[in-house]
Design a protein around this motif. Structure first.
Motif, short mmCIF file in Angstrom:
data_model
loop_
_atom_site.label_atom_id
_atom_site.label_comp_id
_atom_site.label_asym_id
_atom_site.label_seq_id
_atom_site.Cartn_x
_atom_site.Cartn_y
_atom_site.Cartn_z
N THR A 93 69.91 74.49 33.24
CA THR A 93 69.71 74.29 34.66
C THR A 93 68.86 75.42 35.21
N VAL A 94 67.80 75.08 35.90
CA VAL A 94 66.88 76.05 36.47
C VAL A 94 66.92 75.92 37.99
N ALA A 95 67.15 77.02 38.68
CA ALA A 95 67.18 77.02 40.14
C ALA A 95 65.86 77.56 40.68
N VAL A 96 65.31 76.87 41.67
CA VAL A 96 64.04 77.26 42.30
C VAL A 96 64.34 77.82 43.69
N VAL A 97 63.86 79.04 43.96
CA VAL A 97 64.02 79.65 45.27
C VAL A 97 62.83 79.25 46.14
N PRO A 98 63.05 78.60 47.31
CA PRO A 98 61.93 78.19 48.17
C PRO A 98 61.06 79.38 48.58
N ALA A 99 59.80 79.10 48.78
CA ALA A 99 58.83 80.17 49.08
C ALA A 99 59.18 80.90 50.37
N ARG A 100 59.70 80.19 51.36
CA ARG A 100 59.97 80.82 52.65
C ARG A 100 61.16 81.78 52.60
N LEU A 101 61.94 81.76 51.50
CA LEU A 101 63.08 82.65 51.38
C LEU A 101 62.77 83.90 50.56
N LEU A 102 61.53 84.01 50.11
CA LEU A 102 61.12 85.16 49.29
C LEU A 102 60.03 85.95 50.01
N ALA A 133 57.10 67.51 45.75
CA ALA A 133 58.01 68.63 45.51
C ALA A 133 58.52 68.62 44.07
N SER A 134 58.67 67.42 43.48
CA SER A 134 59.12 67.33 42.09
C SER A 134 58.08 67.93 41.14
N GLN A 135 56.80 67.63 41.37
CA GLN A 135 55.74 68.23 40.54
C GLN A 135 55.73 69.74 40.69
N ARG A 136 55.94 70.21 41.92
CA ARG A 136 55.95 71.65 42.15
C ARG A 136 57.13 72.32 41.45
N ALA A 137 58.28 71.65 41.42
CA ALA A 137 59.45 72.20 40.74
C ALA A 137 59.23 72.28 39.23
N LEU A 138 58.60 71.26 38.67
CA LEU A 138 58.29 71.29 37.23
C LEU A 138 57.36 72.44 36.89
N GLN A 139 56.34 72.63 37.74
CA GLN A 139 55.40 73.73 37.51
C GLN A 139 56.08 75.08 37.64
N ALA A 140 56.97 75.22 38.62
CA ALA A 140 57.67 76.49 38.80
C ALA A 140 58.57 76.80 37.61
N ALA A 141 59.24 75.79 37.06
CA ALA A 141 60.16 76.01 35.94
C ALA A 141 59.42 76.41 34.67
N LEU A 190 66.53 72.34 40.07
CA LEU A 190 66.97 72.07 41.44
C LEU A 190 66.45 73.15 42.38
N THR A 191 66.15 72.75 43.60
CA THR A 191 65.67 73.67 44.62
C THR A 191 66.83 74.10 45.50
N LEU A 192 67.05 75.39 45.58
CA LEU A 192 68.16 75.91 46.37
C LEU A 192 67.95 75.63 47.85
N SER A 193 69.04 75.28 48.51
CA SER A 193 68.97 74.98 49.93
C SER A 193 68.90 76.28 50.74
#
Length: 415
Positions: free
Chosen positions: A50-59, A227-235, A6-9
């Protein structure tokens, strides 16, 4: 093993916040992807994670060199990072969360990810309260070498707020995020034409929402990348931003990594050949064990048949065979009794063997014989003498033991 990514809001975490999520069984293919609040997120299962993804703009990303004497997880490591980054950050370091690059070593450059500490803690607590505790926290984009070995570019966001992200950029292979404009495309080198340019970058990957805009600015087609493909790659990356006060215990992390590795081996496409090999090996082992057991049963059955045949041929009067060796021994005893011959277990053979084995000068004060066992009293034998006696007796098939001054000798092996 299922994985919920999941991508954090970026908004303030809370029960009403929505999360874009992807559910996968092998880490490569999405079973389902949608958006939901924390309470309505799908359950990855008891063995899932469960894997949390931090959006790029928040890092924000910073390059540091750790001083000598600071190990990867030293207690004073956070204080060291605060000292190294204090002059580069606009916010107070106490308000920020730091995460060090995996495998960072003292004296070598390493990347540090920085984000809002209170926001990340609140997001993780919200998910845990909803029954979705996070196993790992990963960045949407991470610095370091890319799969292609060259810089890669992604157009993300919405038509109102399009962004351009470059990974593996420059000598440090950094992550760079800029507004999606012709100037940023030119500055990052993403607008280089592939025709006749050996150094041209990888094709620009764009989310469907900004794909048309990216193609118009770039002047050539782009590759759709959801965004789903990007989340899989990030995880699938090796980063874990849950460090220091947000880190799980070492045992929990080890169990989660073991579970992830087991799930990857069980379902990931790249391990299909290994799964087939393991399956074939197991089948071969089972078949081999069954064949070996069948051969052993046949050999045992042949031996039993030979013993029964020897009994019936030697003693035709035996009609019913229950225990061939016992019945044969009984018939031999009857023959010896009828012929007046002695059995090795009779008194005379046992006495003769014991007398020949006793040390010189050792004579018993009394003896008894019952049930095939000879008992001698009045002997003075130490442990060494009894061992020597047994060695001599065993050559004849007898065994002696001493108990409370009484030497007991009986037939041990039928000869």
């Amino acid at each position: 093993m299922s994985t919920l990514i999941l991508t954090l809001s970026p908004d303030t975490p809370g029960p009403a916040a929505e999360y874009s999520y992807t559910l996968t069984a092998d880490g490569h293919t999405a079973i389902r992807h949608a958006s939901a609040t924390a309470a309505l997120l799908p359950d990855p299962g008891r063995a899932g994670e469960t894997v949390a993804v931090v959006p790029a703009r928040l890092l924000s990303w910073h390059r540091v060199t750790l001083p000598q004497g600071t190990g990867g997880q030293a207690p004073r490591l956070r204080a060291v990072l605060e000292g190294l980054l204090e002059e580069r950050l606009l916010d107070d370091t106490v308000l920020l969360h730091f995460a060090l690059q995996p495998g960072a070593r003292a004296g070598e450059p390493a990347w540090v990810a920085v984000c809002d500490r209170a926001w990340l803690r609140a997001a993780l607590q919200t998910l845990e309260a909803a029954g979705r505790p996070v196993s790992r926290v990963v960045p949407e984009f991470a610095p370091g070498p890319t799969a292609s070995g060259a810089a890669e570019f992604f157009a993300v966001g919405t038509p109102e707020d399009p962004q351009l992200v470059a990974t593996g950029h420059g000598a440090d292979q950094a992550v760079v995020m800029l507004p999606l404009t012709p100037a940023s495309l030119d500055w990052l080198g993403a607008s280089a034409q592939a025709a006749g340019d050996a150094a041209a970058p990888e094709p620009l990957r764009a989310e469907p929402a900004v794909a048309t805009l990216a193609e118009r600015l770039l002047g050539r087609p782009v590759e759709l990348h959801t965004a789903s493909q990007r989340a899989l790659q990030a995880a699938r990356g090796d980063w874990d931003l849950a460090q220091f006060d947000l880190a799980s215990s070492g045992r929990t992390r080890a169990l989660r990594k073991a579970g992830s590795a087991a799930g990857l081996l069980a379902r990931a496409p790249q391990w299909r050949a290994a799964r087939w090999a393991i399956g074939v090996l197991l089948v071969a082992q089972v078949v081999g064990l069954n064949v070996w057991a069948w051969q052993e049963r046949r050999a045992l059955a042949a031996k039993e048949a030979g013993v029964r045949s020897a009994l019936t041929q030697t003693f035709p009067q035996v009609r019913a065979i229950v225990d061939a060796p016992v019945q044969m021994e009984r018939e031999l005893a009857l023959l010896r009794q009828a012929a007046g011959s002695l059995s090795p277990a009779d008194l005379e053979p046992v006495m003769a063997a014991t007398g020949a084995a006793l040390p010189d000068g050792q004579l018993p004060a009394s003896l008894e014989y019952a049930g095939g066992e000879l008992r001698l009293r009045g002997l003075d034998l130490d442990a060494a003498a009894i061992d020597t006696l047994n060695q001599r007796l065993m050559a004849r098939g007898y065994l002696a033991r001493e108990q409370n001054g009484l030497l007991q000798v009986r037939l041990e092996v039928q000869r």
